[in-house]
Design an enzyme around this catalytic site. Sequence first.
Site, PDB file in Angstrom:
ATOM      1  N   ASP A   1      -2.875   3.960   3.937  1.00  0.00           N
ATOM      2  CA  ASP A   1      -2.500   3.639   2.547  1.00  0.00           C
ATOM      3  C   ASP A   1      -2.460   2.136   2.350  1.00  0.00           C
ATOM      4  O   ASP A   1      -1.442   1.510   2.546  1.00  0.00           O
ATOM      5  CB  ASP A   1      -1.137   4.278   2.246  1.00  0.00           C
ATOM      6  CG  ASP A   1      -0.748   4.140   0.790  1.00  0.00           C
ATOM      7  OD1 ASP A   1      -1.593   3.755  -0.040  1.00  0.00           O
ATOM      8  OD2 ASP A   1       0.424   4.417   0.478  1.00  0.00           O
TER       9      ASP A   1
ATOM     10  N   GLU B   1      -1.004  -1.943  -6.114  1.00  0.00           N
ATOM     11  CA  GLU B   1      -0.839  -0.547  -6.515  1.00  0.00           C
ATOM     12  C   GLU B   1       0.573  -0.075  -6.211  1.00  0.00           C
ATOM     13  O   GLU B   1       1.151   0.709  -6.962  1.00  0.00           O
ATOM     14  CB  GLU B   1      -1.863   0.343  -5.776  1.00  0.00           C
ATOM     15  CG  GLU B   1      -1.921   1.789  -6.281  1.00  0.00           C
ATOM     16  CD  GLU B   1      -0.964   2.752  -5.572  1.00  0.00           C
ATOM     17  OE1 GLU B   1      -0.792   3.874  -6.049  1.00  0.00           O
ATOM     18  OE2 GLU B   1      -0.362   2.371  -4.544  1.00  0.00           O
ATOM     19  N   GLU B   2       1.126  -0.541  -5.100  1.00  0.00           N
ATOM     20  CA  GLU B   2       2.359   0.059  -4.583  1.00  0.00           C
ATOM     21  C   GLU B   2       3.577  -0.191  -5.458  1.00  0.00           C
ATOM     22  O   GLU B   2       4.436   0.670  -5.605  1.00  0.00           O
ATOM     23  CB  GLU B   2       2.649  -0.441  -3.162  1.00  0.00           C
ATOM     24  CG  GLU B   2       1.641   0.023  -2.110  1.00  0.00           C
ATOM     25  CD  GLU B   2       1.643   1.539  -1.908  1.00  0.00           C
ATOM     26  OE1 GLU B   2       2.415   2.245  -2.556  1.00  0.00           O
ATOM     27  OE2 GLU B   2       0.839   2.012  -1.082  1.00  0.00           O
TER      28      GLU B   2
ATOM     29  N   ASP C   1      -7.629   6.775  -2.257  1.00  0.00           N
ATOM     30  CA  ASP C   1      -6.254   6.337  -1.963  1.00  0.00           C
ATOM     31  C   ASP C   1      -5.397   7.516  -1.505  1.00  0.00           C
ATOM     32  O   ASP C   1      -4.236   7.640  -1.859  1.00  0.00           O
ATOM     33  CB  ASP C   1      -5.642   5.654  -3.199  1.00  0.00           C
ATOM     34  CG  ASP C   1      -4.255   5.103  -2.914  1.00  0.00           C
ATOM     35  OD1 ASP C   1      -3.929   4.875  -1.732  1.00  0.00           O
ATOM     36  OD2 ASP C   1      -3.479   4.908  -3.880  1.00  0.00           O
TER      37      ASP C   1
ATOM     38  N   HIS D   1       3.755   5.158   3.852  1.00  0.00           N
ATOM     39  CA  HIS D   1       4.774   4.114   3.608  1.00  0.00           C
ATOM     40  C   HIS D   1       5.714   3.899   4.795  1.00  0.00           C
ATOM     41  O   HIS D   1       6.774   3.305   4.630  1.00  0.00           O
ATOM     42  CB  HIS D   1       5.623   4.428   2.361  1.00  0.00           C
ATOM     43  CG  HIS D   1       4.841   4.509   1.096  1.00  0.00           C
ATOM     44  ND1 HIS D   1       5.403   4.858  -0.116  1.00  0.00           N
ATOM     45  CD2 HIS D   1       3.522   4.278   0.833  1.00  0.00           C
ATOM     46  CE1 HIS D   1       4.472   4.852  -1.062  1.00  0.00           C
ATOM     47  NE2 HIS D   1       3.323   4.512  -0.513  1.00  0.00           N
TER      48      HIS D   1
END
Lengths: 458, 458
Positions: free
Chosen positions: B292, B326-327, B354, B424
């Site tokens: 990711d 993006e996060e 993604d 994550h």
Amino acid sequence: MKKKLFLSLLFVNSVALFAQNKDEQFFKEIYNSALTKSQCYSWLDHLSNDVGSRLSGSVGAEKAVQYTKSQMEALGFDKVFLQEVMVPHWVRGEKETAYIQDNKTKIKVPICALGGSVATPKNGITAEVIEVHSFEEMKALGTDKIKGKIIFYNRPMNDGAIEAFDAYSGAVDQRYAGAKEAANLGAVGTIVRSMNLRLDDYPHAGGQSYGDIPKEKYIPTAAISTNGAELLSKTLKSNPNLKFYFKQSCQQLEDALSYNVVGEIRGTEHPENIMVVGGHLDSWDLADGSHDDGAGVVQSMEVINIFKNLKYKPKNTLRVVLFMNEENGLRGGKKYEELSLVNKENHIFALESDEGGFTPRGFSLECDDSNFSKITNWKALFEPYLIHSFIKGHTGSDIGPLTGKKIVKAGLKPDSQRYFDYHHAANDKFDAINKRELELGAGTMAALIYMMDQNGIE
Amino acid sequence: MKKKLFLSLLFVNSVALFAQNKDEQFFKEIYNSALTKSQCYSWLDHLSNDVGSRLSGSVGAEKAVQYTKSQMEALGFDKVFLQEVMVPHWVRGEKETAYIQDNKTKIKVPICALGGSVATPKNGITAEVIEVHSFEEMKALGTDKIKGKIIFYNRPMNDGAIEAFDAYSGAVDQRYAGAKEAANLGAVGTIVRSMNLRLDDYPHAGGQSYGDIPKEKYIPTAAISTNGAELLSKTLKSNPNLKFYFKQSCQQLEDALSYNVVGEIRGTEHPENIMVVGGHLDSWDLADGSHDDGAGVVQSMEVINIFKNLKYKPKNTLRVVLFMNEENGLRGGKKYEELSLVNKENHIFALESDEGGFTPRGFSLECDDSNFSKITNWKALFEPYLIHSFIKGHTGSDIGPLTGKKIVKAGLKPDSQRYFDYHHAANDKFDAINKRELELGAGTMAALIYMMDQNGIE
């Protein structure tokens, strides 16, 4: 007349629709049970982490028989029993040593003896190396060039193949028959590039056969890690006269007594028709064999757990068979068929899981066209579970010997990309297993068995 | 007349067959290039192991911009450029500490501050804990019971879901809006069960938002590992008055200047029509973000490498866009669309990767019915590569803001089962990537882009 036809068509359609809805609903329950109430992951935890490696004839194999038998006895089978089978008993002995002797530099490389190989002399073998990529290339060199040398088979698995198993089939002759072919030309040993699509430091074990050559001609054979193979090849290019040293102390002992573990639920309508689901209980000795084939073993047991949770009683007799000795002899599969013939059993269906505990993608099938088309007609039922691939092809080694007038054979096809990262190597361990992937495999197997049980074979 | 019709039908069929054969052949070449000549794995090695984590505003993010720009410049784009974008700059500060205070016993548990969270006071927070499983359950308790307490959100992801992303969607409200909802009821902090389907010791980071509550009401929020959550829940059952302590020193700094990285190949026939392929360059800070979304970044670049290897010149303009942020903000995606409107660009197609670098299974699509049916008609071409799933649904966050009169959007759908093992968390590292799975994803993306380029949109 027309009205009657219409009404009866309506009736037929309603029945079909009802059956479809019933199946859809049952698939949901199967997968829900697999993902939320399964025992397979904790069984595998025990089999991998407490029992450990399970090469035929080893203490681990014996423990695995006892453990799975005891677990199956708690699962509500009508009977759980063992089938005696004499298995080859090969032991690795001390950890192997190998190095490249490049002038005055010794470079250690990771190797492992291949299953069934003889040992080197006590102090090892040192010899020059000839790298080849096929038997043809080797044979073209002729005896004079090969005599006294070590043959280094270095044809990589084809990384362009989409399915990893196709890449394996295209390379495994080097491992399986390499020693025999090289011995015939006077080589003193063979080193085989590991059956692995990636570059790493694990040598991968696996079976090999000397075929029909006389015992005194047997030469020691070992696998080298892919990184080791790359290094050896590179070093050979700069120094074709380098020497390779390897030492291994493996032995073929007397055959040992072992067992297939069988659990049976008698069919409620057709007890004379037998369906088999299974995997193999033995593994190579370098690791737990969590993927090969601990996964198939616990998934097969999980099928029964799922049916038990859903209170599903199969119409046909259902057997879980945990085969012994797939890796280096197939004695369990052969024994199962032998006993089946003696007992005049009628097998209608056999399903094997022996391609790892990865996300299931579909099934390979060995059957006639009418059964193939019948089964592929169920595709829509499987689609919500991302099961999409129904192909004709090799199903499973253990169920290979099974005959039957009209038997349908199936193999679970999981995603194959990671399989050869672990296959027969020291990293085929429990931590390489994803719980959900394992469980989805078990659910998928239960779903196909349910459909076969409900619909029979053509 | 009939003869003419027959001949012209024959002609049409021959043309269609020729096109199909041409496409089949080109698919083979695409996948062969992806599996045997790709650079994506070595790019990802560098991005993960040399650049490292890349949270927006960090040194890693800046290095990633420079690295990918330099690599793209070597790929033969007509131009490679950066788009300036101001991004949120949140920093974790010191490693967090947390323990359960069960009478006189302190049990340490692994937590991590959620992105955008405020710090605790310097010496941490100690408070009683209320476990809840939904906002409704919490609201029903009312302010009196919640005031001064820590809210512990412990609704697990639904392990019965077949697709892991469905399980994620059903649980992530706790992480995203949990602090805001609890702050409104007077809680002093929130602890959220990590978005992870398995039990392990990794706390999983991720974005959260205080929404429109005033700054002085912000409360600190952190994720706890799934094993930690199980332990806390169990301990709460035996001692509902236990206290929980946690300390974190994260901060929201001033927005920082960063960039989207864009490479463009001008279309040979319709340069005014733009196709985008991309992923996001930023990652969370706890690991490399190899899945990711390092994977999506290098796969997008690989599409160009494949076309270069095959000497394929797209008819339409093709852009690789590596989006920033993006996060925790989506500023890159929004900036790209903003500039596209300013420049009056016409986007016909956008594809995002993604969802990790796992074996590709298909695509999600956002488009009208006629384009959906056109694309699903290509299924047979994809089948040999085990690409089987074409569904309507969410495609990608970064391409979300993109508008266009008739734009078709697509998202690569890899196998989802392992994704939340890493998502994550500190284990989303390069060793969790399988080279072939990553490459198959890149090939699959190239194949769809080729088809869109050849056939246009409806």
